[in-house]
Design a protein around this motif. Structure first.
Motif: not given
Length: 116
Positions: A70-92
């Motif tokens: 799971s890459l989390g949320n790209f952008y979030s207005a959810q109320q939990f600290d753990s939902t305020n972090i996401g990521g972008i995977a870059k694959i070559t």
């Protein structure tokens, strides 16, 4: 799913699977996610991008299969600290080979701009 992945694997250079799986807000993948990742890998999937939990979960490699649970949320207005972090995977990818990977952390701003 297994049959479709096997059929695709013989027709394409790289098989990418998007999985809507896991439990919302769980920071670790479930047993079911791990079992499905193994099934996708065994069927010939090269890359798995998981989504649904709204939080970051681990990256893993099963044989040659790259698994972003799971890459989390790209952008979030959810109320939990753990939902305020996401990521972008870059694959070559080069023909028939997944050569590299990287991860870019995203975070949500702690404020919202006011309307003018």
């Amino acid at each position: 799913m297994e049959k479709e992945i096997r059929e695709l694997s013989g027709k394409v250079d790289v098989t990418v699977v998007s999985m809507h799986w896991g439990y919302e807000y769980h920071l670790s993948p479930s047993t079911e996610q791990e079992e499905l990742a193994q099934l996708v890998s065994d069927s010939g999937g090269d890359i798995i991008f998981g989504h649904h939990p709204h939080v970051l979960q681990k990256y893993d490699e099963i044989d040659e299969t790259k698994v972003f649970y799971s890459l989390g949320n790209f952008y979030s207005a959810q109320q939990f600290d753990s939902t305020n972090i996401g990521g972008i995977a870059k694959i070559t990818v080069q023909k028939d080979t997944v050569n590299g990977k990287s991860f870019i952390k995203t975070t949500e701003p702690r404020f919202f701009p006011t309307a003018v």
